[in-house]
Write an enzyme that holds these catalytic residues in place. Structure first.
Site, mmCIF file in Angstrom:
data_model
loop_
_atom_site.group_PDB
_atom_site.id
_atom_site.type_symbol
_atom_site.label_atom_id
_atom_site.label_comp_id
_atom_site.label_asym_id
_atom_site.label_seq_id
_atom_site.Cartn_x
_atom_site.Cartn_y
_atom_site.Cartn_z
ATOM 1 N N LYS A 18 33.600 45.954 34.135
ATOM 2 C CA LYS A 18 32.311 46.555 34.590
ATOM 3 C C LYS A 18 31.738 46.430 35.693
ATOM 4 O O LYS A 18 31.461 47.246 36.607
ATOM 5 C CB LYS A 18 30.912 46.305 33.642
ATOM 6 C CG LYS A 18 31.143 46.819 32.117
ATOM 7 C CD LYS A 18 29.901 46.409 31.246
ATOM 8 C CE LYS A 18 29.840 44.737 31.260
ATOM 9 N NZ LYS A 18 30.819 43.627 30.663
ATOM 10 N N ARG A 93 21.808 45.791 25.946
ATOM 11 C CA ARG A 93 22.985 45.104 25.168
ATOM 12 C C ARG A 93 22.629 45.076 23.827
ATOM 13 O O ARG A 93 23.385 44.753 23.011
ATOM 14 C CB ARG A 93 22.978 43.596 25.569
ATOM 15 C CG ARG A 93 23.564 43.483 26.911
ATOM 16 C CD ARG A 93 24.964 42.979 27.001
ATOM 17 N NE ARG A 93 25.254 41.776 26.809
ATOM 18 C CZ ARG A 93 25.631 40.994 28.084
ATOM 19 N NH1 ARG A 93 25.633 41.586 29.260
ATOM 20 N NH2 ARG A 93 26.023 39.811 27.988
ATOM 21 N N ARG A 132 39.080 34.952 35.575
ATOM 22 C CA ARG A 132 38.004 35.358 36.482
ATOM 23 C C ARG A 132 37.566 34.578 37.508
ATOM 24 O O ARG A 132 37.264 33.050 37.109
ATOM 25 C CB ARG A 132 36.674 36.017 35.680
ATOM 26 C CG ARG A 132 35.673 36.504 36.564
ATOM 27 C CD ARG A 132 34.631 37.537 35.825
ATOM 28 N NE ARG A 132 33.858 36.808 34.611
ATOM 29 C CZ ARG A 132 33.436 37.468 33.957
ATOM 30 N NH1 ARG A 132 33.445 38.954 34.246
ATOM 31 N NH2 ARG A 132 32.764 36.957 32.726
ATOM 32 N N ARG A 165 32.960 30.449 36.831
ATOM 33 C CA ARG A 165 31.773 30.403 36.286
ATOM 34 C C ARG A 165 31.985 29.349 35.013
ATOM 35 O O ARG A 165 32.760 29.526 34.257
ATOM 36 C CB ARG A 165 31.296 31.812 35.748
ATOM 37 C CG ARG A 165 30.261 32.465 36.724
ATOM 38 C CD ARG A 165 30.298 33.874 36.156
ATOM 39 N NE ARG A 165 29.922 33.945 34.714
ATOM 40 C CZ ARG A 165 29.635 35.227 34.298
ATOM 41 N NH1 ARG A 165 29.919 36.400 34.920
ATOM 42 N NH2 ARG A 165 29.333 35.298 33.106
ATOM 43 N N ARG A 177 30.765 34.740 22.936
ATOM 44 C CA ARG A 177 30.169 35.783 23.730
ATOM 45 C C ARG A 177 31.072 37.128 23.228
ATOM 46 O O ARG A 177 30.053 38.172 23.197
ATOM 47 C CB ARG A 177 30.290 35.782 25.387
ATOM 48 C CG ARG A 177 29.056 35.005 25.920
ATOM 49 C CD ARG A 177 29.384 34.234 27.050
ATOM 50 N NE ARG A 177 29.984 35.090 28.308
ATOM 51 C CZ ARG A 177 30.825 34.605 29.216
ATOM 52 N NH1 ARG A 177 31.125 33.281 29.210
ATOM 53 N NH2 ARG A 177 31.112 35.374 30.204
HETATM 54 P P1 ADP Z 1 28.851 38.274 30.099
HETATM 55 O O1 ADP Z 1 28.851 39.723 30.402
HETATM 56 O O2 ADP Z 1 30.020 37.574 30.673
HETATM 57 O O3 ADP Z 1 28.225 37.757 29.020
HETATM 58 P P2 ADP Z 1 27.120 38.380 32.275
HETATM 59 O O4 ADP Z 1 26.941 38.096 33.589
HETATM 60 O O5 ADP Z 1 26.768 39.721 31.929
HETATM 61 O O6 ADP Z 1 28.151 37.759 31.513
HETATM 62 O O7 ADP Z 1 25.724 37.583 31.408
HETATM 63 C C1 ADP Z 1 25.567 36.246 31.600
HETATM 64 C C2 ADP Z 1 24.505 35.687 30.581
HETATM 65 O O8 ADP Z 1 23.124 36.281 30.916
HETATM 66 C C3 ADP Z 1 24.842 36.311 29.094
HETATM 67 O O9 ADP Z 1 25.482 35.323 28.304
HETATM 68 C C4 ADP Z 1 23.149 36.232 28.571
HETATM 69 O O10 ADP Z 1 22.837 34.864 28.290
HETATM 70 C C5 ADP Z 1 22.459 36.783 29.691
HETATM 71 N N1 ADP Z 1 22.377 38.194 29.564
HETATM 72 C C6 ADP Z 1 23.009 39.277 30.520
HETATM 73 N N2 ADP Z 1 22.677 40.495 30.565
HETATM 74 C C7 ADP Z 1 21.616 40.379 29.412
HETATM 75 C C8 ADP Z 1 20.872 41.394 28.519
HETATM 76 N N3 ADP Z 1 21.071 42.529 28.935
HETATM 77 N N4 ADP Z 1 20.089 40.909 27.605
HETATM 78 C C9 ADP Z 1 19.924 39.459 27.417
HETATM 79 N N5 ADP Z 1 20.870 38.605 28.074
HETATM 80 C C10 ADP Z 1 21.624 38.946 28.862
HETATM 81 P P1 ADP Z 2 33.000 42.549 33.185
HETATM 82 O O1 ADP Z 2 32.003 42.684 34.297
HETATM 83 O O2 ADP Z 2 33.041 43.581 32.457
HETATM 84 O O3 ADP Z 2 32.546 41.379 32.647
HETATM 85 P P2 ADP Z 2 34.683 41.955 35.633
HETATM 86 O O4 ADP Z 2 34.524 43.133 36.485
HETATM 87 O O5 ADP Z 2 34.081 40.707 36.039
HETATM 88 O O6 ADP Z 2 34.280 42.365 33.939
HETATM 89 O O7 ADP Z 2 36.150 41.717 35.306
HETATM 90 C C1 ADP Z 2 37.015 40.445 34.526
HETATM 91 C C2 ADP Z 2 38.126 40.157 35.303
HETATM 92 O O8 ADP Z 2 38.997 40.926 35.391
HETATM 93 C C3 ADP Z 2 37.789 39.870 36.755
HETATM 94 O O9 ADP Z 2 38.511 38.587 36.906
HETATM 95 C C4 ADP Z 2 38.294 41.096 37.354
HETATM 96 O O10 ADP Z 2 39.014 40.681 38.771
HETATM 97 C C5 ADP Z 2 39.345 41.256 36.638
HETATM 98 N N1 ADP Z 2 39.582 42.842 36.478
HETATM 99 C C6 ADP Z 2 38.771 43.901 36.479
HETATM 100 N N2 ADP Z 2 39.086 44.963 36.289
HETATM 101 C C7 ADP Z 2 40.446 44.812 36.283
HETATM 102 C C8 ADP Z 2 41.524 45.787 36.068
HETATM 103 N N3 ADP Z 2 41.359 47.291 35.801
HETATM 104 N N4 ADP Z 2 42.752 45.277 35.832
HETATM 105 C C9 ADP Z 2 43.088 43.888 36.040
HETATM 106 N N5 ADP Z 2 42.118 43.092 36.402
HETATM 107 C C10 ADP Z 2 40.812 43.457 36.194
#
Ligand code: ADP
Ligand code: ADP
Ligand code: ZN
Length: 249
Positions: A18, A93, A132, A165, A177
């Site tokens: 995403k 979410r 990542r 991260r 998660r």
């Molecule tokens: P991931 O998608 O890998 O969980 P994000 O970068 O989207 O990571 O989010 C990191 C953290 O921020 C989540 O684990 C959660 O604690 C918080 N967070 C993100 N988006 C939301 C949301 N829409 N509602 C509540 N908490 C959120």
């Molecule tokens: P999200 O925001 O849904 O958690 P990210 O955009 O952070 O996902 O992507 C997760 C990991 O996968 C990152 O390390 C990114 O560079 C890699 N990635 C994203 N899209 C692709 C794809 N289409 N093919 C291979 N790797 C990808």
């Protein structure tokens, strides 16, 4: 009359791509990415009250309470750079957040333009998340194997340090998660499917191919003239060139 705005929601479990797609789409759509995770991390690094509150939830991989999250998003969407809309990444979410977003957009005389779900198998999601790497400065996203930086540990875009991260390094927390995602976000995806604005994409394709499929999925369908016979291939090509704002194919 209400101004024409674009509010695109990107769904997909952690690692589905995403964030990567949202960043690429910003320029194409002329609206900013609004990533709740990035906003929380920004508050955390600036040591704000909101950041302190969010920290314990983020450390456990749990959702920050809705009231806090929704008001943070409302403030972000009210910024001048989001006047024409936004690409929502990581929000809503759960159903409460989806309903809050609907109410907010309705108050502003607008609504969701499209919701896109990027599908990917759990095994693949784990590989994506554990590999990542993220720029500490500008939050650009890389992958050790699938999308590496040109110079090890240095961001291609801003030269900042590229790190893992903390919440991506802990496999048990990542699994948690993912569990929370599927449990809480699947009903939201169904909510938008019910509103007939949901498009689904295959997230296992490469970054470019997912981007192309995304653009094709979100472009508004041109008003259909009553076609008497099926369109010839050439005509279809021309029509899509026009749709994408290209001069010629
Ligand atoms: P991931 O998608 O890998 O969980 P994000 O970068 O989207 O990571 O989010 C990191 C953290 O921020 C989540 O684990 C959660 O604690 C918080 N967070 C993100 N988006 C939301 C949301 N829409 N509602 C509540 N908490 C959120
Ligand atoms: P999200 O925001 O849904 O958690 P990210 O955009 O952070 O996902 O992507 C997760 C990991 O996968 C990152 O390390 C990114 O560079 C890699 N990635 C994203 N899209 C692709 C794809 N289409 N093919 C291979 N790797 C990808
Ligand atoms: Zn950077």
């Amino acid at each position: 009359m209400a101004k024409k705005r674009t509010y695109l929601i990107l769904f997909g479990a952690q690692g589905s791509g995403k964030g990567t797609q949202a960043r690429l789409l910003q320029d194409k759509l002329g609206v900013p990415q609004v990533a709740t995770g990035d906003l929380f991390r920004m508050h955390l690094s600036q040591g704000t009250e909101l950041g302190k509150l969010a920290k314990s939830y983020m450390d456990r991989g749990e959702l920050v309470p809705d009231s806090v999250t929704v008001s943070m998003v409302e403030q972000r969407l009210a910024q001048p750079d989001a006047a024409k809309g936004a690409i929502m990444d990581g929000f809503p979410r759960n159903l409460a957040q989806a309903e809050a977003l609907d109410a907010l957009l309705e108050k502003w005389g607008t609504g969701i333009s499209a919701a896109v779900y990027i599908r990917l198998e759990r095994d693949e999601l784990m590989k994506r998340i554990t590999g990542r790497r993220t720029c500490k400065n500008c939050q650009a996203v890389y992958h050790v194997q699938f999308n590496p930086t040109k110079v090890d540990g240095v961001c291609d875009q801003c030269g900042g340090p590229v790190i893992q991260r903390a919440d991506d390094a802990d496999e048990a927390a990542v699994a948690r998660r993912l569990d929370i995602y599927f449990e809480q976000t699947t009903p939201v995806i169904e909510y938008y499917r019910g509103k007939q604005v949901l498009k689904e994409l295959d997230g296992s394709l490469d970054i470019d191919a997912v981007g192309k499929a995304m653009l094709a999925a979100i472009k508004p369908k041109p008003a259909r003239k009553a076609a008497k016979k099926p369109l010839a291939k050439k005509v279809v090509k021309k029509a899509s060139a026009k749709k994408f704002g290209l001069k010629r194919l």
